[in-house]
Design a protein around this motif. Structure first.
Motif, PDB file in Angstrom:
ATOM      1  N   PRO A   4       0.828  -1.202   0.000  1.00 45.03           N
ATOM      2  CA  PRO A   4       0.000   0.000   0.000  1.00 45.03           C
ATOM      3  C   PRO A   4       0.861   1.251   0.000  1.00 45.03           C
ATOM      4  O   PRO A   4       1.889   1.318   0.657  1.00 45.03           O
ATOM      5  CB  PRO A   4      -0.812  -0.122   1.291  1.00 45.03           C
ATOM      6  CG  PRO A   4      -0.853  -1.591   1.563  1.00 45.03           C
ATOM      7  CD  PRO A   4       0.472  -2.125   1.060  1.00 45.03           C
ATOM      8  N   GLY A   5       0.442   2.231  -0.747  1.00 40.01           N
ATOM      9  CA  GLY A   5       1.187   3.472  -0.870  1.00 40.01           C
ATOM     10  C   GLY A   5       2.071   3.507  -2.110  1.00 40.01           C
ATOM     11  O   GLY A   5       2.446   4.564  -2.589  1.00 40.01           O
ATOM     12  N   GLN A   6       2.411   2.333  -2.611  1.00 39.02           N
ATOM     13  CA  GLN A   6       3.212   2.247  -3.823  1.00 39.02           C
ATOM     14  C   GLN A   6       2.288   2.454  -5.023  1.00 39.02           C
ATOM     15  O   GLN A   6       1.142   2.019  -5.009  1.00 39.02           O
ATOM     16  CB  GLN A   6       3.870   0.874  -3.913  1.00 39.02           C
ATOM     17  CG  GLN A   6       4.768   0.688  -5.130  1.00 39.02           C
ATOM     18  CD  GLN A   6       5.354  -0.731  -5.172  1.00 39.02           C
ATOM     19  OE1 GLN A   6       5.043  -1.579  -4.355  1.00 39.02           O
ATOM     20  NE2 GLN A   6       6.199  -0.971  -6.148  1.00 39.02           N
ATOM     21  N   ASN A   7       2.780   3.106  -6.044  1.00 38.78           N
ATOM     22  CA  ASN A   7       1.990   3.325  -7.242  1.00 38.78           C
ATOM     23  C   ASN A   7       1.721   1.979  -7.911  1.00 38.78           C
ATOM     24  O   ASN A   7       2.655   1.304  -8.349  1.00 38.78           O
ATOM     25  CB  ASN A   7       2.741   4.272  -8.185  1.00 38.78           C
ATOM     26  CG  ASN A   7       1.947   4.583  -9.428  1.00 38.78           C
ATOM     27  OD1 ASN A   7       1.322   3.716 -10.032  1.00 38.78           O
ATOM     28  ND2 ASN A   7       1.979   5.847  -9.814  1.00 38.78           N
ATOM     29  N   ILE A   8       0.447   1.606  -7.963  1.00 41.68           N
ATOM     30  CA  ILE A   8       0.072   0.293  -8.506  1.00 41.68           C
ATOM     31  C   ILE A   8       0.467   0.175  -9.978  1.00 41.68           C
ATOM     32  O   ILE A   8       0.876  -0.895 -10.428  1.00 41.68           O
ATOM     33  CB  ILE A   8      -1.435   0.000  -8.290  1.00 41.68           C
ATOM     34  CG1 ILE A   8      -1.782  -1.452  -8.652  1.00 41.68           C
ATOM     35  CG2 ILE A   8      -2.304   0.937  -9.106  1.00 41.68           C
ATOM     36  CD1 ILE A   8      -1.303  -2.463  -7.701  1.00 41.68           C
ATOM     37  N   ASN A   9       0.368   1.270 -10.724  1.00 38.68           N
ATOM     38  CA  ASN A   9       0.704   1.217 -12.154  1.00 38.68           C
ATOM     39  C   ASN A   9       2.192   0.943 -12.372  1.00 38.68           C
ATOM     40  O   ASN A   9       2.553   0.148 -13.243  1.00 38.68           O
ATOM     41  CB  ASN A   9       0.266   2.498 -12.866  1.00 38.68           C
ATOM     42  CG  ASN A   9      -1.241   2.620 -12.909  1.00 38.68           C
ATOM     43  OD1 ASN A   9      -1.961   1.632 -13.037  1.00 38.68           O
ATOM     44  ND2 ASN A   9      -1.732   3.840 -12.773  1.00 38.68           N
ATOM     45  N   SER A  10       3.055   1.578 -11.576  1.00 39.76           N
ATOM     46  CA  SER A  10       4.489   1.320 -11.753  1.00 39.76           C
ATOM     47  C   SER A  10       4.829  -0.097 -11.292  1.00 39.76           C
ATOM     48  O   SER A  10       5.689  -0.751 -11.880  1.00 39.76           O
ATOM     49  CB  SER A  10       5.336   2.359 -11.014  1.00 39.76           C
ATOM     50  OG  SER A  10       5.160   2.268  -9.629  1.00 39.76           O
ATOM     51  N   TYR A  11       4.137  -0.579 -10.258  1.00 40.13           N
ATOM     52  CA  TYR A  11       4.352  -1.956  -9.818  1.00 40.13           C
ATOM     53  C   TYR A  11       3.964  -2.937 -10.922  1.00 40.13           C
ATOM     54  O   TYR A  11       4.698  -3.875 -11.228  1.00 40.13           O
ATOM     55  CB  TYR A  11       3.566  -2.245  -8.535  1.00 40.13           C
ATOM     56  CG  TYR A  11       3.585  -3.717  -8.186  1.00 40.13           C
ATOM     57  CD1 TYR A  11       4.740  -4.305  -7.669  1.00 40.13           C
ATOM     58  CD2 TYR A  11       2.476  -4.522  -8.411  1.00 40.13           C
ATOM     59  CE1 TYR A  11       4.784  -5.656  -7.382  1.00 40.13           C
ATOM     60  CE2 TYR A  11       2.519  -5.876  -8.125  1.00 40.13           C
ATOM     61  CZ  TYR A  11       3.661  -6.439  -7.616  1.00 40.13           C
ATOM     62  OH  TYR A  11       3.701  -7.772  -7.340  1.00 40.13           O
ATOM     63  N   ILE A  12       2.803  -2.729 -11.531  1.00 37.29           N
ATOM     64  CA  ILE A  12       2.332  -3.630 -12.587  1.00 37.29           C
ATOM     65  C   ILE A  12       3.246  -3.543 -13.810  1.00 37.29           C
ATOM     66  O   ILE A  12       3.490  -4.543 -14.479  1.00 37.29           O
ATOM     67  CB  ILE A  12       0.853  -3.366 -12.928  1.00 37.29           C
ATOM     68  CG1 ILE A  12      -0.017  -3.822 -11.744  1.00 37.29           C
ATOM     69  CG2 ILE A  12       0.431  -4.080 -14.202  1.00 37.29           C
ATOM     70  CD1 ILE A  12      -1.491  -3.533 -11.891  1.00 37.29           C
ATOM     71  N   ASP A  13       3.778  -2.363 -14.088  1.00 34.46           N
ATOM     72  CA  ASP A  13       4.744  -2.218 -15.188  1.00 34.46           C
ATOM     73  C   ASP A  13       5.979  -3.091 -14.947  1.00 34.46           C
ATOM     74  O   ASP A  13       6.437  -3.799 -15.842  1.00 34.46           O
ATOM     75  CB  ASP A  13       5.182  -0.755 -15.315  1.00 34.46           C
ATOM     76  CG  ASP A  13       4.607  -0.081 -16.534  1.00 34.46           C
ATOM     77  OD1 ASP A  13       3.849  -0.731 -17.283  1.00 34.46           O
ATOM     78  OD2 ASP A  13       4.927   1.109 -16.744  1.00 34.46           O
ATOM     79  N   LYS A  14       6.510  -3.034 -13.732  1.00 36.12           N
ATOM     80  CA  LYS A  14       7.668  -3.858 -13.386  1.00 36.12           C
ATOM     81  C   LYS A  14       7.304  -5.339 -13.413  1.00 36.12           C
ATOM     82  O   LYS A  14       8.103  -6.168 -13.860  1.00 36.12           O
ATOM     83  CB  LYS A  14       8.206  -3.482 -12.003  1.00 36.12           C
ATOM     84  CG  LYS A  14       8.850  -2.118 -11.954  1.00 36.12           C
ATOM     85  CD  LYS A  14       9.256  -1.766 -10.537  1.00 36.12           C
ATOM     86  CE  LYS A  14       9.720  -0.316 -10.468  1.00 36.12           C
ATOM     87  NZ  LYS A  14       9.893   0.140  -9.087  1.00 36.12           N
ATOM     88  N   LEU A  15       6.107  -5.637 -12.962  1.00 29.20           N
ATOM     89  CA  LEU A  15       5.627  -7.015 -12.980  1.00 29.20           C
ATOM     90  C   LEU A  15       5.532  -7.538 -14.410  1.00 29.20           C
ATOM     91  O   LEU A  15       5.924  -8.670 -14.696  1.00 29.20           O
ATOM     92  CB  LEU A  15       4.261  -7.107 -12.282  1.00 29.20           C
ATOM     93  CG  LEU A  15       3.686  -8.486 -12.071  1.00 29.20           C
ATOM     94  CD1 LEU A  15       4.592  -9.328 -11.183  1.00 29.20           C
ATOM     95  CD2 LEU A  15       2.300  -8.373 -11.439  1.00 29.20           C
ATOM     96  N   PHE A  16       5.035  -6.707 -15.319  1.00 29.87           N
ATOM     97  CA  PHE A  16       4.943  -7.090 -16.726  1.00 29.87           C
ATOM     98  C   PHE A  16       6.314  -7.481 -17.259  1.00 29.87           C
ATOM     99  O   PHE A  16       6.469  -8.516 -17.917  1.00 29.87           O
ATOM    100  CB  PHE A  16       4.355  -5.951 -17.570  1.00 29.87           C
ATOM    101  CG  PHE A  16       4.259  -6.255 -19.033  1.00 29.87           C
ATOM    102  CD1 PHE A  16       3.153  -6.916 -19.543  1.00 29.87           C
ATOM    103  CD2 PHE A  16       5.272  -5.888 -19.911  1.00 29.87           C
ATOM    104  CE1 PHE A  16       3.048  -7.207 -20.896  1.00 29.87           C
ATOM    105  CE2 PHE A  16       5.187  -6.178 -21.257  1.00 29.87           C
ATOM    106  CZ  PHE A  16       4.075  -6.835 -21.757  1.00 29.87           C
ATOM    107  N   ASP A  17       7.311  -6.649 -16.959  1.00 29.17           N
ATOM    108  CA  ASP A  17       8.670  -6.934 -17.435  1.00 29.17           C
ATOM    109  C   ASP A  17       9.201  -8.253 -16.879  1.00 29.17           C
ATOM    110  O   ASP A  17       9.887  -8.995 -17.584  1.00 29.17           O
ATOM    111  CB  ASP A  17       9.618  -5.786 -17.061  1.00 29.17           C
ATOM    112  CG  ASP A  17       9.281  -4.497 -17.812  1.00 29.17           C
ATOM    113  OD1 ASP A  17       8.710  -4.578 -18.920  1.00 29.17           O
ATOM    114  OD2 ASP A  17       9.561  -3.408 -17.262  1.00 29.17           O
TER     115      ASP A  17
END
Length: 183
Positions: A4-17
């Motif tokens: 929580p507090g982390q930008n979900i979009n940037s997390y999902i971007d890293k997850l995609f990679d």
């Protein structure tokens, strides 16, 4: 994992990679399903929630794969992961609530209801319990036993009901036991 507090979009971007193992700019159903199973390994450290079936993940994949390429691009992957994470969080919260709040309250109310004066079972059953078995009439014992029983049965029922509801919302056909994964 995401916190929580982390930008979900940037997390999902890293997850995609990290999920796009062959670095071709797309995620296959196999890559997605593997990630979903890993997610549920972490979830089950918090609450016992079964992972979605492969059929469910395939149905979600098909809904997200709007261009029918059989691969999810970054945007499609982002949308499906938000659905998968929200489904997981919903089921996990419901499982925890049923264990921590609903089951104990239900057990407490059941014991209170069963110990009412003037009830037929107090006169016909309880009064006939032999003295050496009187420990079985302890309200705390029954509250504990019923809490465990309700946790086991209620939690599974709540998670199953939530799964059916979420599948309906997400357009997953619950009637199919098997899905052709050859998309």
């Amino acid at each position: 994992g995401w916190v929580p507090g982390q930008n979900i979009n940037s997390y999902i971007d890293k997850l995609f990679d990290s999920v796009d193992e062959d670095h071709d700019g797309g995620v296959s159903i196999e890559e997605l399903y593997e990630r979903v199973l890993l997610l549920y390994v972490k979830i089950n450290q918090q609450a016992s929630v079964p992972p979605p079936t492969k059929a469910t993940v395939v149905a979600l994949f098909r809904n997200a794969d709007t261009d029918r390429s059989q691969r999810l691009d970054r945007e499609q992957f982002s949308k499906i992961m938000k659905v998968i994470y929200s489904r997981a969080a919903t089921r996990m919260v419901l499982a925890k609530l049923s264990k921590v709040v609903v089951a104990p309250l239900l057990a407490l109310n059941t014991v209170q209801w069963a110990s009412c004066s003037g009830c037929w079972w107090r006169e016909n059953i309880v009064s006939k319990v032999p003295e050496q078995m009187s420990f079985l009439l302890n309200a705390n014992l029954w509250r504990s036993l019923l809490t465990v029983l309700f946790i086991i049965t209620l939690t599974n029922a709540v998670v199953s009901a939530a799964t059916v509801l979420l599948d309906g919302i997400c357009g997953v056909d619950n009637k199919k036991d098997e899905v052709d994964v050859g998309i």
